[in-house]
Design a protein around this motif. Structure first.
Motif, mmCIF file in Angstrom:
data_model
loop_
_atom_site.group_PDB
_atom_site.id
_atom_site.type_symbol
_atom_site.label_atom_id
_atom_site.label_comp_id
_atom_site.label_asym_id
_atom_site.label_seq_id
_atom_site.Cartn_x
_atom_site.Cartn_y
_atom_site.Cartn_z
ATOM 1 N N HIS A 1 0.818 -1.214 0.000
ATOM 2 C CA HIS A 1 0.000 0.000 0.000
ATOM 3 C C HIS A 1 0.853 1.265 0.000
ATOM 4 O O HIS A 1 0.335 2.350 0.270
ATOM 5 C CB HIS A 1 -0.922 0.024 1.228
ATOM 6 N N ASP A 2 2.130 1.137 -0.252
ATOM 7 C CA ASP A 2 3.045 2.277 -0.192
ATOM 8 C C ASP A 2 3.560 2.606 -1.589
ATOM 9 O O ASP A 2 3.609 1.760 -2.495
ATOM 10 C CB ASP A 2 4.242 1.981 0.722
ATOM 11 N N LEU A 3 3.971 3.870 -1.723
ATOM 12 C CA LEU A 3 4.612 4.364 -2.939
ATOM 13 C C LEU A 3 6.100 4.551 -2.634
ATOM 14 O O LEU A 3 6.456 5.221 -1.654
ATOM 15 C CB LEU A 3 3.985 5.697 -3.382
ATOM 16 N N ARG A 4 6.954 3.947 -3.439
ATOM 17 C CA ARG A 4 8.400 4.039 -3.223
ATOM 18 C C ARG A 4 9.025 4.858 -4.366
ATOM 19 O O ARG A 4 8.745 4.614 -5.554
ATOM 20 C CB ARG A 4 9.047 2.656 -3.202
ATOM 21 N N ILE A 5 9.855 5.843 -4.007
ATOM 22 C CA ILE A 5 10.566 6.692 -4.980
ATOM 23 C C ILE A 5 12.044 6.667 -4.606
ATOM 24 O O ILE A 5 12.405 7.045 -3.483
ATOM 25 C CB ILE A 5 10.034 8.136 -4.987
ATOM 26 N N GLU A 6 12.887 6.230 -5.534
ATOM 27 C CA GLU A 6 14.328 6.163 -5.313
ATOM 28 C C GLU A 6 15.029 7.172 -6.240
ATOM 29 O O GLU A 6 14.727 7.238 -7.437
ATOM 30 C CB GLU A 6 14.856 4.760 -5.601
ATOM 31 N N VAL A 7 15.941 7.957 -5.642
ATOM 32 C CA VAL A 7 16.765 8.907 -6.417
ATOM 33 C C VAL A 7 18.214 8.477 -6.221
ATOM 34 O O VAL A 7 18.776 8.627 -5.129
ATOM 35 C CB VAL A 7 16.535 10.359 -5.947
ATOM 36 N N THR A 8 18.813 7.946 -7.282
ATOM 37 C CA THR A 8 20.166 7.379 -7.201
ATOM 38 C C THR A 8 21.107 8.171 -8.132
ATOM 39 O O THR A 8 20.744 8.485 -9.274
ATOM 40 C CB THR A 8 20.152 5.899 -7.625
ATOM 41 N N ASP A 9 22.322 8.502 -7.622
ATOM 42 C CA ASP A 9 23.322 9.196 -8.452
ATOM 43 C C ASP A 9 24.641 8.452 -8.340
ATOM 44 O O ASP A 9 24.864 7.658 -7.420
ATOM 45 C CB ASP A 9 23.472 10.649 -7.996
#
Length: 597
Positions: free
Chosen positions: A511-519
């Motif tokens: 039920h969750d939204l996951r957002i990953e920002v990878t550099d």
């Protein structure tokens, strides 16, 4: 005290009317309940006492009669077992009017008289032979014609069993008889008459004047009936016999006989087999309780009237302050805040309400004055706000002019930066909503990246991976992803000095939204991560545009949704840095957000 006209102030809808009616109903119900309970219990007690008294009296009468009958049975046993005086005399061939016969009669008469001496409940004892000889002492007179009576035949028919009879046509005796046998042959009978006055005295049980008592033998013959039963209103003999047959066993029951209610008490003697019926008229038994009931009703009515008068006075005194307060409230409703006040000095809830009301009126007057001042200030603020609205429009117009000039002069980079800045500022300054769709948030990120990439010599590649296009309609916090991308570009790739890339990955997990920002920047140490998230002291804002850093994003999410939502950072120095957002999954639905279940 002079009362007001009740029609003016007692109404069912008014508080005084409700208090008066409620108190009157409670009082009426209480009086009726108590009176009814007392009366019913009193009736039951009177009935129970009468039944107990009659039952005990009948039992005592049966015991007394049984004692006398047992004594008579012993006398009969003495007679039937006496051979010299009784049996030989009956079998003697001597005829009457002879000396031998006279001596025999004298001897047996003296023997019988000795048996009943000092026994006043016995009126006569007689020995009657089947051969016609008759011997007796006491009264009334007997002769040999008595041998042919049904009583003698019944005694002879019963054999050695004791027989109890109430002679037909007489009310002054009960006869106890027994057969006399010799050489297995019936040669006569012995009879003892019980004084009927003792029977009347023994069964004289009368809880009321018109009570009736009946003693019936095994053949439904009347052995005894009380004198009150001879009255014209007494039930007929056939009715009593019918009641006796319908009443199985012993006990107590209510019966309606000839249209009149009776308490019927029935007992049966184990010795004689006689049944005793006591009929207690309900009316006469409960006549005293009826008088007491009427007295209770009269007293209850008087008490109820007094309570009504008292409740009238009490309700008036209770609500007089409420009416005063009501009058003052009506004046306030009409807009008169400077009305003449009637002070209420009571220290109960009404007094507290009055004081709160006065404070409220004073506060209302103060607020009214404040409203007048604020209206004046509002008009001035509206003019200032109108002037302030010109500034963003002036900025948008200026940037549009720069973009237009850059296009005319063939400078695409200035045109791109100006367009991105316009879109970014329009979204940030023109949209006051706290939530927006993920699609809109990624558009802000794209505009930001278009501006930032011209600051560095090496190109910056930003890629976006969306697991499901429907996730683009999820609701997220405004400026939630942009600070993470900004941190990746400035603190990660900007210090690298070579080409870098930023990957934004969006996917759903339960039920969750996951957002990953990878550099692929230089990475961060544990201490730097702690400082960035605000876990090791106060951090200066890392955002040059929005003023919100990574820590601000984390705090906003945690403050709104609690743990375990928020931002987590994973990094390996010299290799990569990954910022991960965990956020509840909300879907766009009209003008509201709906959580995905």
């Amino acid at each position: 005290m002079k009362l007001l006209n009740p029609r003016r102030w007692i109404t069912p809808r008014g508080m005084q009317g409700k208090i008066f009616i409620g108190f009157a109903l409670v009082t009426l119900l209480s009086i009726v309940s108590v009176t009814s309970i007392v009366y019913v219990n009193m009736r039951d007690t009177i009935k129970q006492n009468a039944v107990t008294s009659v039952s005990d009296s009948i039992r005592q009468a049966d015991e007394s009669l049984n004692i006398m009958l047992q004594e008579i049975d012993r006398l009969n046993t003495v007679v039937v077992t006496n051979k010299n005086t009784v049996i030989d005399t009956i079998l003697s061939p001597n005829e009457e009017i002879s000396y031998e016969w006279f001596m025999e009669q004298k001897r047996i008469t003296e023997f019988l008289a000795g048996l009943i001496d000092y026994k006043p409940y016995i009126t006569r004892i007689a020995v009657i032979g089947t051969n016609g000889k008759v011997f007796f002492t006491g009264s009334p007179w007997l002769d040999r014609s008595f041998i042919e009576t049904p009583m003698i035949k019944a005694i002879l028919r019963d054999g050695s069993r004791h027989a109890y009879f109430k002679p037909a046509g007489t009310d002054d005796a009960i006869t106890v008889g027994r057969e006399i046998r010799y050489d297995r042959q019936a040669i006569g009978v012995v009879m003892v008459d019980l004084n009927y006055a003792f029977i009347k005295k023994t069964y004289g049980v009368k809880p009321t004047e018109d009570s009736m008592l009946y003693v019936l033998d095994e053949n439904d013959g009347f052995v005894y009936q009380s004198e009150s039963s001879q009255d014209s209103v007494a039930p007929a003999v056939e009715t009593i016999v019918k009641v006796n047959r319908q009443f199985a066993g012993r006990g107590v029951a209510d019966r309606v006989i000839d249209g009149k209610s009776y308490i019927v008490v029935k007992q049966q003697s184990a010795y004689t087999g006689w049944t005793t019926l006591a009929l207690i008229p309900m009316d006469s038994l409960l006549s005293e309780s009826t008088k007491i009931r009427n007295l209770m009703i009269e007293v209850s009515v008087i008490v109820f009237i007094l309570v009504l008068i008292g409740s009238l006075q009490m309700s008036f005194r209770t609500t007089i302050h409420i009416r005063k307060l009501k009058s003052m409230m009506f004046r306030v409703r009409e807009g008169n805040l400077s009305f003449p006040r009637t002070e209420i000095k009571s220290k109960d809830e009404i007094g507290d309400l009055y004081r709160v009301f006065i404070d409220m009126v004073e506060e209302l007057k103060r607020l009214m004055e404040g409203i007048r001042v604020s209206e004046k200030n509002k008009r001035e603020a509206e003019l200032t706000a109108l002037q302030a609205q010109i500034r963003p429009h002036f900025l948008y117009n200026s940037l549009n002019t720069i973009k237009y000039l850059a296009k005319l002069n063939g400078v695409p980079n200035i045109e791109e930066v100006s367009g991105s800045l316009i879109e970014l500022m329009r979204g940030v300054l023109g949209n006051s909503n706290e939530f927006l769709t993920l699609r809109e948030e990624l558009d802000y990120v794209s505009s930001y990246v278009s501006i930032e990439k011209y600051k560095y010599m090496e190109p910056i590649r930003v890629t976006t991976q969306i697991e499901d296009d429907s996730l683009l309609e999820c609701r997220v916090l405004k400026l939630m992803v942009q600070p993470l991308v900004e941190n990746a570009i400035i603190h990660g790739i900007g210090r690298l000095g070579q080409e870098g890339f930023v990957r934004i990955r969006v996917y759903a997990e339960l039920h969750d939204l996951r957002i990953e920002v990878t550099d692929n920047g230089k990475g961060m140490s544990e201490e730097e991560i702690a400082i960035l998230l605000g876990e090791a002291g106060k951090e200066k804002s890392s955002s040059r545009f929005s003023g919100m850093g990574v820590r601000n994003v984390h705090e906003r999410i945690v403050r709104m949704f609690g743990e375990p939502y928020g931002v987590k950072i994973y990094s390996e120095p010299g290799q990569y840095t990954k910022a991960e957002i965990r956020f509840p999954r909300f879907m766009e639905q009209g003008s509201s957000a709906k959580e995905v279940g």
